[in-house]
Design a protein around this motif. Structure first.
Motif, PDB file in Angstrom:
ATOM      1  N   ARG A 100       1.936  -2.132  13.280  1.00 61.34           N
ATOM      2  CA  ARG A 100       1.039  -0.991  13.055  1.00 61.34           C
ATOM      3  C   ARG A 100       0.887  -0.127  14.296  1.00 61.34           C
ATOM      4  O   ARG A 100       0.290   0.936  14.245  1.00 61.34           O
ATOM      5  CB  ARG A 100      -0.323  -1.472  12.573  1.00 61.34           C
ATOM      6  CG  ARG A 100      -1.056  -2.340  13.562  1.00 61.34           C
ATOM      7  CD  ARG A 100      -2.298  -2.937  12.934  1.00 61.34           C
ATOM      8  NE  ARG A 100      -2.935  -3.841  13.872  1.00 61.34           N
ATOM      9  CZ  ARG A 100      -4.206  -3.765  14.241  1.00 61.34           C
ATOM     10  NH1 ARG A 100      -4.975  -2.840  13.736  1.00 61.34           N
ATOM     11  NH2 ARG A 100      -4.697  -4.623  15.103  1.00 61.34           N
ATOM     12  N   HIS A 101       1.395  -0.617  15.427  1.00 65.83           N
ATOM     13  CA  HIS A 101       1.374   0.231  16.622  1.00 65.83           C
ATOM     14  C   HIS A 101       2.688   0.975  16.791  1.00 65.83           C
ATOM     15  O   HIS A 101       3.028   1.409  17.890  1.00 65.83           O
ATOM     16  CB  HIS A 101       1.097  -0.611  17.867  1.00 65.83           C
ATOM     17  CG  HIS A 101      -0.122  -1.469  17.718  1.00 65.83           C
ATOM     18  ND1 HIS A 101      -1.362  -0.940  17.524  1.00 65.83           N
ATOM     19  CD2 HIS A 101      -0.272  -2.809  17.703  1.00 65.83           C
ATOM     20  CE1 HIS A 101      -2.247  -1.921  17.404  1.00 65.83           C
ATOM     21  NE2 HIS A 101      -1.615  -3.064  17.497  1.00 65.83           N
ATOM     22  N   CYS A 102       3.445   1.074  15.731  1.00 70.56           N
ATOM     23  CA  CYS A 102       4.718   1.795  15.727  1.00 70.56           C
ATOM     24  C   CYS A 102       5.754   1.122  16.618  1.00 70.56           C
ATOM     25  O   CYS A 102       6.726   1.755  17.039  1.00 70.56           O
ATOM     26  CB  CYS A 102       4.557   3.242  16.179  1.00 70.56           C
ATOM     27  SG  CYS A 102       3.244   4.111  15.342  1.00 70.56           S
TER      28      CYS A 102
ATOM     29  N   VAL B  60      -1.336 -12.672  17.667  1.00 66.87           N
ATOM     30  CA  VAL B  60      -1.637 -11.796  16.527  1.00 66.87           C
ATOM     31  C   VAL B  60      -0.859 -10.495  16.633  1.00 66.87           C
ATOM     32  O   VAL B  60      -0.291 -10.000  15.673  1.00 66.87           O
ATOM     33  CB  VAL B  60      -3.144 -11.491  16.463  1.00 66.87           C
ATOM     34  CG1 VAL B  60      -3.439 -10.540  15.318  1.00 66.87           C
ATOM     35  CG2 VAL B  60      -3.939 -12.771  16.287  1.00 66.87           C
TER      36      VAL B  60
ATOM     37  N   GLU C  11      -1.645   4.923  13.611  1.00 64.41           N
ATOM     38  CA  GLU C  11      -1.252   5.246  14.978  1.00 64.41           C
ATOM     39  C   GLU C  11       0.022   6.066  14.971  1.00 64.41           C
ATOM     40  O   GLU C  11       0.883   5.873  14.110  1.00 64.41           O
ATOM     41  CB  GLU C  11      -1.027   3.949  15.771  1.00 64.41           C
ATOM     42  CG  GLU C  11      -2.318   3.307  16.162  1.00 64.41           C
ATOM     43  CD  GLU C  11      -2.089   2.050  16.984  1.00 64.41           C
ATOM     44  OE1 GLU C  11      -1.201   2.069  17.860  1.00 64.41           O
ATOM     45  OE2 GLU C  11      -2.790   1.069  16.744  1.00 64.41           O
TER      46      GLU C  11
ATOM     47  N   MET D   2      -7.592  -4.692   9.863  1.00 66.25           N
ATOM     48  CA  MET D   2      -6.138  -4.656   9.672  1.00 66.25           C
ATOM     49  C   MET D   2      -5.729  -3.726   8.538  1.00 66.25           C
ATOM     50  O   MET D   2      -4.588  -3.309   8.457  1.00 66.25           O
ATOM     51  CB  MET D   2      -5.601  -6.061   9.385  1.00 66.25           C
ATOM     52  CG  MET D   2      -5.695  -6.996  10.559  1.00 66.25           C
ATOM     53  SD  MET D   2      -4.680  -6.475  11.937  1.00 66.25           S
ATOM     54  CE  MET D   2      -3.098  -7.169  11.460  1.00 66.25           C
TER      55      MET D   2
ATOM     56  N   PRO E 289      -0.027  -3.094   3.149  1.00 66.40           N
ATOM     57  CA  PRO E 289      -1.284  -2.373   3.408  1.00 66.40           C
ATOM     58  C   PRO E 289      -1.766  -2.518   4.852  1.00 66.40           C
ATOM     59  O   PRO E 289      -2.607  -1.758   5.304  1.00 66.40           O
ATOM     60  CB  PRO E 289      -2.269  -3.031   2.441  1.00 66.40           C
ATOM     61  CG  PRO E 289      -1.430  -3.583   1.356  1.00 66.40           C
ATOM     62  CD  PRO E 289      -0.159  -4.014   2.017  1.00 66.40           C
ATOM     63  N   THR E 290      -1.233  -3.495   5.587  1.00 62.98           N
ATOM     64  CA  THR E 290      -1.596  -3.625   6.993  1.00 62.98           C
ATOM     65  C   THR E 290      -0.669  -2.814   7.887  1.00 62.98           C
ATOM     66  O   THR E 290      -0.627  -3.024   9.101  1.00 62.98           O
ATOM     67  CB  THR E 290      -1.547  -5.101   7.439  1.00 62.98           C
ATOM     68  OG1 THR E 290      -0.304  -5.662   7.003  1.00 62.98           O
ATOM     69  CG2 THR E 290      -2.670  -5.890   6.847  1.00 62.98           C
ATOM     70  N   ASN E 291       0.098  -1.903   7.282  1.00 60.59           N
ATOM     71  CA  ASN E 291       0.984  -1.014   8.032  1.00 60.59           C
ATOM     72  C   ASN E 291       2.160  -1.695   8.714  1.00 60.59           C
ATOM     73  O   ASN E 291       2.685  -1.180   9.698  1.00 60.59           O
ATOM     74  CB  ASN E 291       0.210  -0.225   9.090  1.00 60.59           C
ATOM     75  CG  ASN E 291      -0.400   1.023   8.496  1.00 60.59           C
ATOM     76  OD1 ASN E 291      -0.200   1.307   7.321  1.00 60.59           O
ATOM     77  ND2 ASN E 291      -1.142   1.757   9.294  1.00 60.59           N
ATOM     78  N   LEU E 292       2.528  -2.860   8.230  1.00 56.11           N
ATOM     79  CA  LEU E 292       3.791  -3.433   8.706  1.00 56.11           C
ATOM     80  C   LEU E 292       4.896  -2.765   7.898  1.00 56.11           C
ATOM     81  O   LEU E 292       4.761  -2.599   6.682  1.00 56.11           O
ATOM     82  CB  LEU E 292       3.826  -4.930   8.433  1.00 56.11           C
ATOM     83  CG  LEU E 292       3.163  -5.847   9.427  1.00 56.11           C
ATOM     84  CD1 LEU E 292       3.062  -7.236   8.813  1.00 56.11           C
ATOM     85  CD2 LEU E 292       3.957  -5.919  10.709  1.00 56.11           C
TER      86      LEU E 292
ATOM     87  N   PHE F 145      12.779   4.240  12.994  1.00 57.14           N
ATOM     88  CA  PHE F 145      11.336   4.367  12.843  1.00 57.14           C
ATOM     89  C   PHE F 145      10.934   5.811  12.603  1.00 57.14           C
ATOM     90  O   PHE F 145      10.125   6.119  11.729  1.00 57.14           O
ATOM     91  CB  PHE F 145      10.587   3.815  14.063  1.00 57.14           C
ATOM     92  CG  PHE F 145       9.102   3.934  13.890  1.00 57.14           C
ATOM     93  CD1 PHE F 145       8.419   2.989  13.151  1.00 57.14           C
ATOM     94  CD2 PHE F 145       8.412   5.029  14.377  1.00 57.14           C
ATOM     95  CE1 PHE F 145       7.063   3.116  12.916  1.00 57.14           C
ATOM     96  CE2 PHE F 145       7.053   5.168  14.154  1.00 57.14           C
ATOM     97  CZ  PHE F 145       6.381   4.208  13.421  1.00 57.14           C
TER      98      PHE F 145
ATOM     99  N   PHE G  88       9.000   6.894   9.268  1.00 62.24           N
ATOM    100  CA  PHE G  88       7.637   7.374   9.519  1.00 62.24           C
ATOM    101  C   PHE G  88       7.459   8.788   8.954  1.00 62.24           C
ATOM    102  O   PHE G  88       6.497   9.080   8.245  1.00 62.24           O
ATOM    103  CB  PHE G  88       7.372   7.354  11.021  1.00 62.24           C
ATOM    104  CG  PHE G  88       5.969   7.687  11.408  1.00 62.24           C
ATOM    105  CD1 PHE G  88       4.971   6.726  11.295  1.00 62.24           C
ATOM    106  CD2 PHE G  88       5.648   8.942  11.890  1.00 62.24           C
ATOM    107  CE1 PHE G  88       3.668   7.032  11.649  1.00 62.24           C
ATOM    108  CE2 PHE G  88       4.339   9.249  12.251  1.00 62.24           C
ATOM    109  CZ  PHE G  88       3.354   8.284  12.125  1.00 62.24           C
TER     110      PHE G  88
ATOM    111  N   LYS H 117      -3.444  -0.871  -1.625  1.00 58.06           N
ATOM    112  CA  LYS H 117      -4.629  -0.319  -0.968  1.00 58.06           C
ATOM    113  C   LYS H 117      -5.736  -0.045  -1.969  1.00 58.06           C
ATOM    114  O   LYS H 117      -5.484   0.345  -3.100  1.00 58.06           O
ATOM    115  CB  LYS H 117      -4.240   0.990  -0.274  1.00 58.06           C
ATOM    116  CG  LYS H 117      -3.519   0.721   1.012  1.00 58.06           C
ATOM    117  CD  LYS H 117      -3.645   1.888   1.974  1.00 58.06           C
ATOM    118  CE  LYS H 117      -3.333   1.412   3.358  1.00 58.06           C
ATOM    119  NZ  LYS H 117      -2.426   2.118   4.140  1.00 58.06           N
TER     120      LYS H 117
END
Lengths: 184, 191
Positions: A11-13, A158, B185, B152, A118-121, A82, A86, B75
């Motif tokens: 999720r931090h790209c 994590v 982000e 998360m 949904p956790t942006n992975l 990416f 993105f 979601k």
């Protein structure tokens, strides 16, 4: 049916995992050399990804000595991929609402499959063009391999800065075996 | 998604996809953790609350992935749906309870979960030292779990208990407030 490579972005790209199964000469017809026809898995190592050194084309680094024919390094490939997913994802959402996500796209030479949790992975798989949709496969990699062996591994952090904790043996073996079953 | 649908999914997942453990094992394990923290912090219950919340937070950061993997949820459209999902699916699959969602504020950003049962607190009596009854939130781990797991999925929340049957209150109630939605982000620029 060939699978070229697999990427995970957090999720931090940041790219936290790369795996390549074949030299990707097939979908970059301009490049000529390089050991061909062999399985050469290249795994991600930590250094050099976050550093913002100059032009992407000129950069080479220790983990991946510059390749012939102007090929990009593995890390630069990851950055480009990416960027593509993105942007595509954001465009798709602008066009048809936040629920929607793009699933795959195809060029003349390869097909890119995409799955985002949904956790942006973000899970990305590059294959040859004839491959069926592999969104389900990416979902299974997330459910059966990533969650089981990476998230539930108490020793794995994590956050996976520099891919730390992702390339554990159980995950690697599971992924390799699973991908093999699809290729055949 | 309606409350009924959430309840159905929760029931289904709990029945088919969850490995069960003995409830008393959970109760006793959690009890000894809290007891040990009370010892370690020499009865500083405010600090114990904090530590429990922190432990819960770290659990939540990982638990959400397991939750998503098991339930295959996408979601939530709004915070109301999130509340139903937490109660009817989240608590259902991991603790086999469904706390009631109540007391919505009109802006839809704050609700309460009331726990008719709480497996963490079975057999528990708070220490009779005159302070624990007023200071210790015995199940504070749960607040942390909610905060961690919602973070998360891009929701920053505050969760805290406002009453607890262990303290002699009539109900056990947790208040959950949506502070903000966390934006995606952006990748670091190439410069």
């Amino acid at each position: 049916m060939t699978i070229y490579s697999f990427y995970i972005f957090d999720r931090h790209c940041e790219c936290i995992y790369i795996k390549q199964w074949h030299q990707q000469d097939k979908f970059r017809p301009t490049s000529s050399a390089g050991p061909s026809g062999t399985d050469s898995p290249a795994s991600l190592t930590g250094d050099g990804k976050r550093s913002s050194a100059g032009s992407t084309l000129l950069r080479s680094n220790d983990t991946n000595p510059s390749r012939p024919g102007g090929r990009l390094s593995v890390q630069d490939d990851a950055k480009l991929i990416f960027g593509v997913v993105f942007s595509l994802r954001n465009m798709v959402r602008k066009l048809s609402g936040p629920e929607d996500s793009f699933i795959s796209y195809r060029t003349g030479a390869y097909k890119l499959h995409y799955y985002e949790t949904p956790t942006n992975l973000k899970f990305v798989l590059l294959t040859d063009v004839k491959m069926n949709n592999l969104r389900v496969v990416l979902h299974q990699i997330y459910v059966n391999l990533y969650v089981e062996f990476v998230v539930k591994n108490p020793l794995s952090p994590v956050e996976h800065h520099g891919g730390e904790g992702v390339a554990v043996e159980l995950f690697e073996m599971g992924l390799d075996g699973f991908i093999r079953t699809i290729q055949d | 998604m309606s409350a009924n649908k959430a309840a159905r999914i929760g029931e289904e997942v709990w029945k088919t996809r969850i490995d069960k453990v003995n409830a008393e094992l959970v109760t006793l394990t959690y009890g000894s953790i809290v007891a040990q923290l009370c010892k370690d912090y020499e009865g500083d219950y405010i600090e114990v609350n904090k530590q429990l919340e922190k432990m819960g937070y770290n659990i939540g950061l990982r638990l959400i992935e397991d939750f998503l993997a098991k339930t295959n949820m996408g979601k939530c459209i709004n915070f109301k749906e999130t509340a139903e999902t937490i109660s009817k699916i989240g608590f259902k699959v991991f603790l086999n309870i469904t706390p009631t969602v109540t007391n919505w504020t009109t802006d839809g950003k704050q609700f309460s979960l009331t726990f008719e049962e709480n497996p963490l607190a079975d057999f528990v009596e708070l220490p009779d030292d005159g302070r624990a009854q007023n200071e210790l939130w015995y199940s504070n781990l749960l607040c942390g779990v909610l905060r961690g797991s919602l973070e998360m999925v891009q929701m920053q929340v505050d969760a805290h208990f406002v009453s607890d049957v262990l303290r002699g209150n009539e109900v056990t109630e947790m208040r959950v407030t949506l502070i903000r939605t966390i934006d995606d982000e952006l990748p670091p620029g190439e410069d």
